[in-house]
Motif scaffolding. Structure first.
Motif, PDB file in Angstrom:
ATOM      1  N   GLY A 246     -24.615  35.134   5.056  1.00 28.51           N
ATOM      2  CA  GLY A 246     -24.748  35.576   6.446  1.00 28.51           C
ATOM      3  C   GLY A 246     -23.499  35.416   7.274  1.00 28.51           C
ATOM      4  N   LYS A 247     -22.315  35.294   6.638  1.00 28.72           N
ATOM      5  CA  LYS A 247     -21.074  35.086   7.395  1.00 28.72           C
ATOM      6  C   LYS A 247     -20.762  36.272   8.300  1.00 28.72           C
ATOM      7  CE  LYS A 247     -18.573  34.337   3.700  1.00 28.72           C
ATOM      8  NZ  LYS A 247     -19.615  34.416   2.665  1.00 28.72           N
ATOM      9  N   SER A 248     -20.871  37.492   7.761  1.00 27.52           N
ATOM     10  CA  SER A 248     -20.566  38.686   8.559  1.00 27.52           C
ATOM     11  C   SER A 248     -21.515  38.802   9.745  1.00 27.52           C
ATOM     12  CB  SER A 248     -20.656  39.941   7.686  1.00 27.52           C
ATOM     13  OG  SER A 248     -19.688  39.917   6.668  1.00 27.52           O
ATOM     14  N   SER A 249     -22.796  38.553   9.498  1.00 28.57           N
ATOM     15  CA  SER A 249     -23.790  38.645  10.578  1.00 28.57           C
ATOM     16  C   SER A 249     -23.510  37.616  11.659  1.00 28.57           C
ATOM     17  CB  SER A 249     -25.204  38.442  10.010  1.00 28.57           C
ATOM     18  OG  SER A 249     -25.513  39.427   9.059  1.00 28.57           O
ATOM     19  N   LEU A 250     -23.133  36.393  11.246  1.00 29.41           N
ATOM     20  CA  LEU A 250     -22.849  35.350  12.225  1.00 29.41           C
ATOM     21  C   LEU A 250     -21.610  35.697  13.038  1.00 29.41           C
ATOM     22  CD1 LEU A 250     -23.648  32.587  13.339  1.00 29.41           C
ATOM     23  CD2 LEU A 250     -22.155  31.546  11.643  1.00 29.41           C
ATOM     24  N   LEU A 251     -20.575  36.221  12.379  1.00 28.48           N
ATOM     25  CA  LEU A 251     -19.361  36.595  13.088  1.00 28.48           C
ATOM     26  C   LEU A 251     -19.653  37.691  14.108  1.00 28.48           C
ATOM     27  CD1 LEU A 251     -16.354  36.027  13.311  1.00 28.48           C
ATOM     28  CD2 LEU A 251     -15.936  37.752  11.578  1.00 28.48           C
ATOM     29  N   ASN A 252     -20.460  38.659  13.723  1.00 23.71           N
ATOM     30  CA  ASN A 252     -20.841  39.715  14.659  1.00 23.71           C
ATOM     31  C   ASN A 252     -21.641  39.158  15.832  1.00 23.71           C
ATOM     32  OD1 ASN A 252     -19.620  41.847  13.296  1.00 23.71           O
ATOM     33  ND2 ASN A 252     -21.425  42.247  12.026  1.00 23.71           N
ATOM     34  N   LYS A 253     -22.514  38.198  15.542  1.00 26.04           N
ATOM     35  CA  LYS A 253     -23.365  37.645  16.601  1.00 26.04           C
ATOM     36  C   LYS A 253     -22.541  36.855  17.605  1.00 26.04           C
ATOM     37  CE  LYS A 253     -27.085  38.214  16.782  1.00 26.04           C
ATOM     38  NZ  LYS A 253     -27.888  39.190  17.542  1.00 26.04           N
ATOM     39  N   VAL A 254     -21.614  36.014  17.121  1.00 28.62           N
ATOM     40  CA  VAL A 254     -20.815  35.231  18.063  1.00 28.62           C
ATOM     41  C   VAL A 254     -19.851  36.128  18.834  1.00 28.62           C
ATOM     42  CG1 VAL A 254     -20.973  33.097  16.741  1.00 28.62           C
ATOM     43  CG2 VAL A 254     -19.049  34.618  16.336  1.00 28.62           C
ATOM     44  N   ALA A 255     -19.443  37.254  18.213  1.00 30.22           N
ATOM     45  CA  ALA A 255     -18.541  38.185  18.897  1.00 30.22           C
ATOM     46  C   ALA A 255     -19.299  39.051  19.898  1.00 30.22           C
ATOM     47  CB  ALA A 255     -17.843  39.074  17.879  1.00 30.22           C
ATOM     48  N   GLY A 256     -20.606  39.182  19.697  1.00 31.63           N
ATOM     49  CA  GLY A 256     -21.399  40.015  20.590  1.00 31.63           C
ATOM     50  C   GLY A 256     -21.251  41.491  20.314  1.00 31.63           C
ATOM     51  N   GLU A 257     -20.675  41.844  19.175  1.00 34.16           N
ATOM     52  CA  GLU A 257     -20.512  43.254  18.811  1.00 34.16           C
ATOM     53  C   GLU A 257     -20.288  43.349  17.307  1.00 34.16           C
ATOM     54  OE1 GLU A 257     -16.467  44.901  19.751  1.00 34.16           O
ATOM     55  OE2 GLU A 257     -16.346  43.092  20.987  1.00 34.16           O
ATOM     56  N   GLU A 258     -20.324  44.569  16.786  1.00 34.56           N
ATOM     57  CA  GLU A 258     -20.154  44.774  15.346  1.00 34.56           C
ATOM     58  C   GLU A 258     -18.665  44.764  15.000  1.00 34.56           C
ATOM     59  OE1 GLU A 258     -22.586  45.100  12.930  1.00 34.56           O
ATOM     60  OE2 GLU A 258     -23.894  44.439  14.555  1.00 34.56           O
ATOM     61  N   ARG A 259     -18.114  43.571  14.813  1.00 31.79           N
ATOM     62  CA  ARG A 259     -16.705  43.452  14.445  1.00 31.79           C
ATOM     63  C   ARG A 259     -16.507  43.665  12.939  1.00 31.79           C
ATOM     64  NH1 ARG A 259     -13.314  40.235  17.909  1.00 31.79           N
ATOM     65  NH2 ARG A 259     -14.075  40.508  20.031  1.00 31.79           N
ATOM     66  N   VAL A 260     -17.514  43.275  12.145  1.00 27.06           N
ATOM     67  CA  VAL A 260     -17.387  43.293  10.692  1.00 27.06           C
ATOM     68  C   VAL A 260     -18.490  44.157  10.106  1.00 27.06           C
ATOM     69  CG1 VAL A 260     -17.329  41.897   8.600  1.00 27.06           C
ATOM     70  CG2 VAL A 260     -16.444  40.959  10.736  1.00 27.06           C
ATOM     71  N   VAL A 261     -18.107  45.056   9.200  1.00 31.98           N
ATOM     72  CA  VAL A 261     -19.094  45.892   8.527  1.00 31.98           C
ATOM     73  C   VAL A 261     -19.832  45.043   7.504  1.00 31.98           C
ATOM     74  CG1 VAL A 261     -19.462  47.926   7.086  1.00 31.98           C
ATOM     75  CG2 VAL A 261     -17.679  47.941   8.844  1.00 31.98           C
ATOM     76  N   VAL A 262     -21.171  45.060   7.576  1.00 28.43           N
ATOM     77  CA  VAL A 262     -21.975  44.280   6.650  1.00 28.43           C
ATOM     78  C   VAL A 262     -22.495  45.206   5.563  1.00 28.43           C
ATOM     79  CG1 VAL A 262     -23.950  42.735   6.405  1.00 28.43           C
ATOM     80  CG2 VAL A 262     -22.636  42.764   8.530  1.00 28.43           C
ATOM     81  N   PRO A 272      -7.348  41.845   5.882  1.00 28.50           N
ATOM     82  CA  PRO A 272      -8.074  40.893   6.716  1.00 28.50           C
ATOM     83  C   PRO A 272      -7.442  40.787   8.100  1.00 28.50           C
ATOM     84  CG  PRO A 272      -6.755  39.754   5.078  1.00 28.50           C
ATOM     85  CD  PRO A 272      -6.669  41.215   4.751  1.00 28.50           C
ATOM     86  N   VAL A 273      -8.274  40.761   9.120  1.00 33.50           N
ATOM     87  CA  VAL A 273      -7.798  40.657  10.495  1.00 33.50           C
ATOM     88  C   VAL A 273      -8.514  39.485  11.150  1.00 33.50           C
ATOM     89  CG1 VAL A 273      -7.628  41.786  12.738  1.00 33.50           C
ATOM     90  CG2 VAL A 273      -7.412  43.140  10.656  1.00 33.50           C
ATOM     91  N   ASP A 274      -7.759  38.524  11.675  1.00 37.29           N
ATOM     92  CA  ASP A 274      -8.376  37.397  12.365  1.00 37.29           C
ATOM     93  C   ASP A 274      -8.961  37.868  13.681  1.00 37.29           C
ATOM     94  OD1 ASP A 274      -7.519  35.896  10.279  1.00 37.29           O
ATOM     95  OD2 ASP A 274      -5.806  35.017  11.308  1.00 37.29           O
ATOM     96  N   GLU A 275     -10.165  37.374  13.999  1.00 37.65           N
ATOM     97  CA  GLU A 275     -10.892  37.828  15.177  1.00 37.65           C
ATOM     98  C   GLU A 275     -10.733  36.833  16.324  1.00 37.65           C
ATOM     99  OE1 GLU A 275     -12.303  40.666  15.090  1.00 37.65           O
ATOM    100  OE2 GLU A 275     -12.698  41.120  12.991  1.00 37.65           O
ATOM    101  N   LEU A 276     -10.238  37.296  17.461  1.00 31.25           N
ATOM    102  CA  LEU A 276     -10.198  36.474  18.663  1.00 31.25           C
ATOM    103  C   LEU A 276     -11.519  36.640  19.395  1.00 31.25           C
ATOM    104  CD1 LEU A 276      -6.568  37.133  19.949  1.00 31.25           C
ATOM    105  CD2 LEU A 276      -7.469  35.003  19.018  1.00 31.25           C
ATOM    106  N   ILE A 277     -12.263  35.557  19.552  1.00 33.96           N
ATOM    107  CA  ILE A 277     -13.605  35.613  20.121  1.00 33.96           C
ATOM    108  C   ILE A 277     -13.730  34.547  21.194  1.00 33.96           C
ATOM    109  CG2 ILE A 277     -16.061  35.251  19.626  1.00 33.96           C
ATOM    110  CD1 ILE A 277     -15.513  36.377  16.823  1.00 33.96           C
ATOM    111  N   GLU A 278     -14.305  34.922  22.340  1.00 35.16           N
ATOM    112  CA  GLU A 278     -14.512  33.962  23.419  1.00 35.16           C
ATOM    113  C   GLU A 278     -15.900  33.358  23.314  1.00 35.16           C
ATOM    114  OE1 GLU A 278     -14.670  33.862  28.253  1.00 35.16           O
ATOM    115  OE2 GLU A 278     -13.039  34.997  27.320  1.00 35.16           O
ATOM    116  N   LEU A 279     -15.933  32.035  23.233  1.00 40.08           N
ATOM    117  CA  LEU A 279     -17.196  31.304  23.157  1.00 40.08           C
ATOM    118  C   LEU A 279     -17.117  30.115  24.100  1.00 40.08           C
ATOM    119  CD1 LEU A 279     -17.993  31.022  19.333  1.00 40.08           C
ATOM    120  CD2 LEU A 279     -19.337  32.228  21.027  1.00 40.08           C
TER     121      LEU A 279
END
Length: 497
Positions: A246-262, A272-279
């Motif tokens: 569930g890594k991709s799903s979790l990354l999308n959830k914390v980002a609040g958008e579909e950043r990673v194709v599951v 690979p692209v590192d994701e800058l996410i505000e939490l």
């Protein structure tokens, strides 16, 4: 003068002398050395122990090349022991891919990419995938080519990857067992990677000269600097776990958008692209492991590829958020990933996914599994989440911050020795063979993770070391971080020169 990096990530030029004694300031170091002299320790041994324990993150050397050119044999030669699995066929998998090595007084990590998988897309695709994952984590690369066979199309493909990555490369012409083979090695100048270093990994011939060259191109410390502000930038988090957890799903959830194709399209890759996410009002950099999609056509070698991806992500991160599927039993692979993060010395948070789908019975048995299978990381903050619904995502940031705080905690030497004195008085080491060894004094030589050097009158058993670690955690709140403890024993005075 090894591993010159300040424990707080600051520039070593701020104090040309200070970084030689880890996290200790000049006054604290002088006071500590006076104490060591009073207890009869050789001062050069004490200095060496502090310097060894006080190192920052070690530079990473990747060993890459096509199958059966002798990569694992070379890794064993570099680390000085037979640890990487050597077998004369591709597709050999193993539990570990990263080892620590030392040459000419310099310490560094070695990433072994010896486990290959011949898949339906051909060996070139396998070589490329492994090389990509290893090079991503590395500060320098040893590219191994079979001098007897010469440069192949697969070798040329790896050369293109190396040029694209821009990392320093040392070309190793392996299987040169004598002077007659050096002519074969000279043909490898055609690869355009500079001088080929003729080596026999099996017999050790030429490996010393090659490692001397490695030290020339390997940085004293990783190019990145850890830290929350200034040049360090956002704190780096690796979201790791076994495939399909569930890594991709979790990354999308914390980002609040579909950043990673599951999905699991066979053979699909992307840079690979590192994701800058505000939490929680803070910007974090999530090191992208979820986005490197699992290749379903890799069957026998799939676990090995996952290990390489995980190792690459962990080396780039400060915190490892380890995602575990709560609906399934804790697996051996889960335990391997936890061990990998601990050995890398990263701050750790355990996230149990699919918590909202668990009934009371499963939750009961999961708690028992956590106690028995993951007891070695009982100190890691834990969050129970759902990547699908977003349940308890707000608890992730406090857990990460707790782990980072523990990872960066440093105990002043005076306070540590007061604690050790009380501990030894209340709970002395068991008597063994008519003798009772004592912890005489100690210091914390480094942080990220906390690294302690204890000086003793005799051999300290592993059980007593674990007891000291538990009490250190209780007293100084080292939550979410591994602790490294090394013990130096005072030599008998009659043996000293």
């Amino acid at each position: 003068m090894n591993d010159h990096i300040q424990p707080d990530g600051s520039d070593a030029s701020e104090g040309a002398y200070e970084h030689d004694h880890g996290a200790l300031g000049d006054a604290e170091f002088a006071e500590f050395m006076e104490l060591a002299a009073e207890e009869g320790f050789a001062l050069e041994d004490v200095e060496g122990a502090i310097e060894e324990a006080g190192h920052g993150p070690l530079p990473v050397l990747a060993v890459v090349g096509r199958p059966n050119v002798g990569k694992s044999t070379l890794v064993n030669r570099i680390i000085g022991r037979r640890e990487a699995v050597v077998e004369d066929k591709p597709g050999v998998t193993r539990d570990r891919v990263t080892y620590e090595a030392e040459w000419a007084g310099r310490r560094f990590k070695v990433v072994d990419t010896g486990g290959w998988e011949q898949d339906v897309l051909g060996i070139d695709a396998s070589v490329a995938a492994q090389a990509e994952y290893a090079i991503e984590a590395a500060d320098a690369v040893v590219f191994v080519v079979d001098a007897k066979v010469g440069a192949t199309d697969t070798d040329e493909a790896v050369v293109r990857l190396l040029r694209k990555a821009g990392k320093p490369v040392v070309l190793c012409a392996n299987k040169v067992d004598g002077p007659s083979g050096e002519a074969d090695a000279s043909y490898l100048w055609s690869l355009g990677l500079g001088e080929p270093h003729p080596v026999s990994a099996l017999h050790g011939r030429g490996t010393g000269d090659m490692l001397d060259r490695v030290l020339e191109v390997l940085p004293e410390a990783p190019l990145q600097t850890f830290g929350g502000g200034g040049i360090g930038g956002p704190r780096r988090i690796a979201l790791i776990g076994r495939p399909n957890v569930g890594k991709s799903s979790l990354l999308n959830k914390v980002a609040g958008e579909e950043r990673v194709v599951v999905n699991e399209l066979a053979g699909t890759t992307r840079d690979p692209v590192d994701e800058l996410i505000e939490l929680g009002g803070v910007t974090w950099k999530f090191v992208d492991t979820a986005g490197i999609r699992k290749r379903v056509h890799l069957q026998q070698g799939a676990d090995y590829y996952a290990s390489l991806r995980t190792a690459a992500a962990v080396e780039k991160a400060e915190v490892a958020v380890i995602l575990i599927d709560g609906s399934e039993s804790i697996s051996v692979q889960d335990q391997r990933i936890v061990t990998m993060a601990v050995e890398a010395g990263r701050a750790i948070v355990l996230a149990y996914n699919k918590w909202d789908t668990l009934d009371e019975e499963r939750r009961y048995y999961l708690e028992r599994e956590i106690e028995t299978e993951l007891g070695q990381v009982s100190w890691a903050p834990r969050v129970n989440v759902s990547a699908l619904t977003g349940r308890h995502m707000e608890k992730l940031v406090p857990a990460i911050e707790t782990a980072l705080a523990g990872w960066e905690t440093r105990v002043p030497t005076g306070r540590l020795n007061a604690f050790l004195g009380e501990l030894v008085a209340a709970h002395p080491h068991p008597v063994r063979g008519g003798k009772q060894p004592r912890i005489l004094f100690g210091t914390q030589a480094g942080t990220r993770p906390p690294r302690f050097v204890l000086f003793a009158s005799g051999f300290i058993e592993a059980g007593y070391r674990r007891f000291i670690e538990r009490r250190l955690r209780e007293e100084f709140s080292f939550d979410g971080t591994p602790i490294h403890i090394s013990v130096r024993v005072r030599e008998k005075r009659g043996r000293k020169k």
